[in-house]
Scaffold this motif. Sequence first.
Motif: not given
Length: 484
Positions: A167-169, A429-434, A479-480
């Motif tokens: 899905v993503t690295d 995958a969720h750059p807005w998460w803190g 996670a992704v």
Amino acid sequence: MSRSSRTRRLSAGLAVAALALTTAGAATAAQATPFAPSTSTAAAAEPGLLMNYVVNTKATKPHVKRVEQAVKAAGGTVVASYDQLGVVIAQSTNPDFRTDVRQGRNGREVQSVGATRTAAVSEGPVGTAAKAAAKGLNAGESTVVPDPDEAKQWDMVQIKADQAHQVTDGSKRVLVGVTDSGVDDQHPDLKPNFDAKNSVNCTGNGVADRTPGGWRPTTSDHGTHVAGTIAAARNGVGIVGVAPGVRIASVKVVNDDGYIYPEYAICGFVWAAEHHMDVTNHSYFIDPWQFWCDDDGDQGAVQEAVRRAMNYQTKKGVLSVAAAGNSNYDLANKTTDTSSPNDSTAVTRNITNDCLDIPTELPGVITVASTTQARIKSSFSNFGLGKIDVAAPGSSILSTLPGGGYGTKSGTSMASPHVAGVAALMKSAHPWWGPRDLEKALQRQADDTACPTTPDARCTGTTANNAFFGEGIADALDAVTRIR
């Protein structure tokens, strides 16, 4: 953990600023001045050992400035000040420094003060310590092409990182701080993802040193091994990390003797916060106490200072992941400690659950236990119901070593970077998460892992959450692919 190991620390079981940071001691003081009373008729006091201290006050610039004045009046030198924490790192040869710093008008600003170690400062006086030598260590497409040794990485299969990579690295926007013994940024599997601009060496009395290459390892391969597990690049060489597409920075907090003193850790926490790191990995406990007890003057003051630094890092958007430790110890039922202090003479002492393994037991830190290839608890891994958040592979883990090499290590030090890598994929995958979003998702998405089928009284709790595995084994695929 080499000395590392000795403390969860750095390895398989070896018992590892910006905004308002000032380095007045390093910049203006030649050395800590031997203490003498200010009264002209008094005889000069005999200097004692050169020691470092944390001095806590209210987290405002005026309060910190007054405490700096109190430090100087007590015969001390200011090493570093953190207005945002209300913490001053001081150095002195005055044997009565703890008492004297509380004297006078400015002394009233001191909330607590404590020595950061039980042995004399090995770095020497502030301003005279030599810079760390810059060691010249030489040597996402739709179809994933395996690196040569990827097939040997059973750990990546256990946490489903191999599937997550379909899905993503991970994203280059994400930065992971390897808070450890230094990283070989010239290693071919680490160089593509290394961020030198945001790397630092904190082992000189806790002063942030930006000397080029100072972040590299000098005596320990521990940090380089940890870094490979997190983000070894997909480049046709060697192995692949959990998040091979993210950036890593070296935050060196382990000195050449293998110690991670509180002032080093505080420097590293503030550096990570001020340099916009997304995740930090802590495969160590802070020396010289395996457990810091708040009913002890020195230990309580240090515990408070470190807690403030960790809380500041979290507020700045950094998720902290830490190794649970390698003593096969129940962190939820503390009774004795026989290994501390480890920088002088260890004593046997009775302790309670108010004595904390830091940073792993601080609020907001993800505590990671270790598993074997058979998905059981590693024999060395610490445990504890309500103490372990998640588990990850930590026995015989293949990763990078300084000088372009590869090798296996065992320890919760090796488990923790797997979870740091999963968090980095999640942040990608969720750059807005803190930090709190990442923490909840890591726990929720972990694969439930039951206690052993052969009854083990130490493994209390349920399949969903127990003393050995916490919420379960970390899951990189979820996670992704999962929103929550």
